[in-house]
Design a protein around this motif. Structure first.
Motif, short mmCIF file in Angstrom:
data_model
loop_
_atom_site.label_atom_id
_atom_site.label_comp_id
_atom_site.label_asym_id
_atom_site.label_seq_id
_atom_site.Cartn_x
_atom_site.Cartn_y
_atom_site.Cartn_z
N GLU A 29 -18.22 -6.68 6.38
CA GLU A 29 -19.42 -6.96 7.17
C GLU A 29 -19.12 -7.87 8.35
N ALA A 30 -18.20 -8.78 8.18
CA ALA A 30 -17.89 -9.74 9.25
C ALA A 30 -17.36 -9.03 10.49
N SER A 31 -16.48 -8.05 10.28
CA SER A 31 -15.90 -7.32 11.42
C SER A 31 -16.62 -6.01 11.68
N GLU A 32 -17.65 -5.73 10.88
CA GLU A 32 -18.43 -4.49 11.00
C GLU A 32 -17.51 -3.27 10.91
N GLU A 33 -16.76 -3.22 9.80
CA GLU A 33 -15.79 -2.14 9.62
C GLU A 33 -16.05 -1.36 8.34
N GLN A 34 -15.97 -0.05 8.44
CA GLN A 34 -15.97 0.86 7.29
C GLN A 34 -14.77 1.78 7.47
N ILE A 79 -12.13 -0.08 17.84
CA ILE A 79 -12.91 -0.61 16.72
C ILE A 79 -11.96 -0.89 15.56
N PRO A 80 -12.35 -1.77 14.63
CA PRO A 80 -11.44 -2.16 13.54
C PRO A 80 -10.88 -1.00 12.73
N SER A 81 -11.70 0.00 12.44
CA SER A 81 -11.20 1.11 11.62
C SER A 81 -10.14 1.92 12.36
N GLN A 82 -10.20 1.98 13.69
CA GLN A 82 -9.17 2.68 14.45
C GLN A 82 -7.83 1.95 14.32
N LYS A 83 -7.86 0.64 14.41
CA LYS A 83 -6.62 -0.13 14.27
C LYS A 83 -6.03 0.02 12.87
N ASP A 84 -6.89 0.01 11.85
CA ASP A 84 -6.41 0.19 10.48
C ASP A 84 -5.87 1.60 10.27
N ALA A 85 -6.49 2.58 10.92
CA ALA A 85 -6.01 3.96 10.82
C ALA A 85 -4.61 4.09 11.42
N ALA A 86 -4.39 3.45 12.55
CA ALA A 86 -3.08 3.49 13.19
C ALA A 86 -2.02 2.86 12.30
N ASP A 87 -2.34 1.72 11.70
CA ASP A 87 -1.40 1.04 10.79
C ASP A 87 -1.12 1.90 9.56
N TYR A 88 -2.17 2.53 9.04
CA TYR A 88 -2.02 3.35 7.83
C TYR A 88 -1.11 4.55 8.10
N LEU A 89 -1.35 5.27 9.19
CA LEU A 89 -0.54 6.44 9.51
C LEU A 89 0.90 6.04 9.80
N GLN A 90 1.08 4.92 10.46
CA GLN A 90 2.43 4.42 10.75
C GLN A 90 3.19 4.18 9.46
N GLU A 91 2.53 3.55 8.49
CA GLU A 91 3.18 3.24 7.22
C GLU A 91 3.51 4.51 6.44
N GLN A 92 2.57 5.45 6.38
CA GLN A 92 2.80 6.68 5.63
C GLN A 92 3.90 7.53 6.27
N SER A 93 3.97 7.54 7.57
CA SER A 93 4.97 8.35 8.27
C SER A 93 6.37 7.77 8.16
N SER A 94 6.45 6.48 7.88
CA SER A 94 7.75 5.81 7.83
C SER A 94 8.51 6.04 6.54
N ALA A 95 7.88 6.64 5.54
CA ALA A 95 8.57 6.90 4.27
C ALA A 95 9.78 7.80 4.51
N PRO A 96 10.95 7.44 3.98
CA PRO A 96 12.19 8.19 4.24
C PRO A 96 12.12 9.67 3.89
N TYR A 97 11.38 10.01 2.82
CA TYR A 97 11.34 11.40 2.38
C TYR A 97 10.45 12.27 3.27
N VAL A 98 9.57 11.67 4.06
CA VAL A 98 8.62 12.42 4.87
C VAL A 98 9.30 13.00 6.11
N LYS A 99 9.22 14.32 6.23
CA LYS A 99 9.78 15.02 7.40
C LYS A 99 8.68 15.64 8.27
N ARG A 100 7.54 15.95 7.64
CA ARG A 100 6.44 16.59 8.36
C ARG A 100 5.13 15.86 8.05
N VAL A 101 4.37 15.56 9.09
CA VAL A 101 3.12 14.80 8.94
C VAL A 101 1.96 15.59 9.55
N PHE A 102 0.94 15.82 8.74
CA PHE A 102 -0.33 16.35 9.22
C PHE A 102 -1.36 15.24 9.04
#
Length: 440
Positions: free
Chosen positions: A174-179, A218-241
């Motif tokens: 609620e403080a940052s108005e993020e969902q 908006i806050p959720s956009q920044k969190d989305a970027a961080d989340y995708l960055q982390e998931q894509s960085s896994a060594p086994y991942v070769k293809r990302v949708f």
């Protein structure tokens, strides 16, 4: 004091009248547009065009349920599971319908079912078997009630049963108005699909959507970027949708455009009726870099997806619903490997896109922020946190909103009224142009 109360009530009444007039005009507009620009040459038989594969595979079917779909007006998620449910992703590659189906599942609460620990995941069929309580979930007023059933049907299928689910994250601040909510589906040993949830039932979630009108990020956009960055960085991942419905589509484009060092892994970005971006944002190099990998889909009468600007390469999907209900993916017409498409958006959708964006561009950032504050402050200051709560107690909710509105700063109310009048002015002008074009 009585005089002040009367003045407050008068101001509130004027504001409500303006809103009521706006809604009435919108209602008349939709009626006129739908009748003036009706589609010609609709196909009389969906069975002939999109059911041949089903006919063949159900030739010897002994299940009445499977045969009934032949007589339906259109095919939905459940029909798709009949067609493709017995084919894994090697036999029938991952497609846009798969992306939409998994994006729809992201609206469910998997907080107690999907592990958060690193390198830990659960197969969809095991998740369904161990967490029967998901079947009774209610995602809220705006999310189709058949979503839990869709999860269990998908989990039973060959196609999705062995898909690994991991890293479910759900955040309400609620403080940052993020969902914000995201989940990762591992399709095979080297391929993942990251799904971002759209706007949920919370008023705070809707407020964050409107904050897009005056905030660069908006806050959720920044969190989305961080989340995708982390998931894509896994060594086994070769293809990302990556993809999402509604706000989830917007988050997908934002996250993909901000992906660093792993851009070569990105295969496709799926945007399903998500709100767009300011024109200058889409023209940035990082967004242009993912343009060729972006696949956007909008229903015939798209409203949410026409907020702000979007890439010009998109597809229009046929929907069985009316007006805003077309935003619900369960109303979209599916085919065996994609969507049943129409040539263009309906006139009402084009009208809304033109009107909203002309109006938004005409306002400075401060005016947009004041308008959003005037719209949401009375709601957020009430005791209700979600649309469902308000709908269940609408009379009391209205009283709370009226009380909060009467105490709003008069300058904010004046600014909100001025902004609404500006929107109506642009709307009337554009509607006249559309009618003139239709008569030619």
């Amino acid at each position: 004091m009585i005089f002040d109360i009367k003045n407050s009530l008068c101001d509130m009444a004027k504001m409500l009248c303006d809103v009521a007039k706006t809604l009435c005009n919108c209602g008349k507009l939709v009626y006129n547009v739908e009748n003036s620009f009706c589609k010609i040459g609709r196909e009389k038989s969906h069975e002939k065009n999109i059911f041949p594969d089903v006919k063949k595979r159900l030739k010897n079917a002994d299940s009445l349920n499977k045969i009934i779909i032949m007589k339906k007006e259109y095919a939905d998620f459940f029909d798709y599971l009949v067609w493709r449910g017995d084919l894994n992703f090697e036999q029938s590659p991952f497609n846009a319908v798969d992306a939409l189906l998994l994006s729809q599942l992201s609206y469910l609460d998997f907080s107690t079912a999907v592990p958060h620990a690193e390198a830990s995941a659960i197969r969809m069929k095991d998740c369904a078997r161990l967490h029967e309580e998901i079947r009774a979930q209610d995602a809220g007023l705006m999310i189709n009630e058949r979503t839990p059933r869709l999860f269990f049907e998908a989990a039973k299928s060959e196609r999705f049963g062995d898909v690994l689910m991991s890293d479910f994250v759900s955040k309400h601040d609620e403080a940052s108005e993020e969902q914000f909510c995201a989940i990762t589906f591992t399709l095979d040993k080297e391929t993942i699909f990251v799904a971002f949830r759209g706007t949920d039932d919370t008023l705070m979630g809707w407020k964050e959507d409107f904050n897009l009108s005056f905030l660069t990020d908006i806050p959720s956009q920044k969190d989305a970027a961080d989340y995708l960055q982390e998931q894509s960085s896994a060594p086994y991942v070769k293809r990302v949708f990556v993809g999402g419905h509604s706000k989830g589509g917007n988050l997908s484009l934002y996250a993909a455009s901000h992906l660093k060092n792993y851009g070569e892994k990105l295969c496709a970005v799926f945007n399903f009726d998500g709100p767009g971006f300011l024109k200058e944002t889409l023209e940035r190099s990082e967004y242009q870099a993912i343009k060729g990998k972006t696949f956007s889909f909008y229903p015939q009468l798209s409203i949410i997806g026409q907020l702000f600007e979007h890439f010009e390469n998109y597809a229009v999907v046929k929907s069985s619903a009316q007006f805003l209900s077309q935003h619900d993916p369960f109303t979209w017409h599916l085919a065996a490997r994609g969507f049943e498409q129409v040539e263009s958006l309906e006139a009402g959708s084009v009208y809304f896109h033109k009107t909203f964006n002309e109006w938004a561009v005409s306002l400075d950032s401060e005016s947009r922020e004041q308008f959003v504050s005037a719209l949401f402050e009375p709601l957020l200051e009430s005791s209700y946190k979600s649309l469902s709560e308000m709908s269940e107690n609408w009379l009391f909710a209205l009283g709370s909103v009226i009380h909060a509105t009467s105490e709003m700063d008069s300058d904010i109310k004046k600014e909100a009224r001025k902004v609404l009048q500006g929107l109506l002015s642009v709307a009337k002008g554009n509607f006249g142009v559309l009618i003139a074009k239709q008569r030619i």
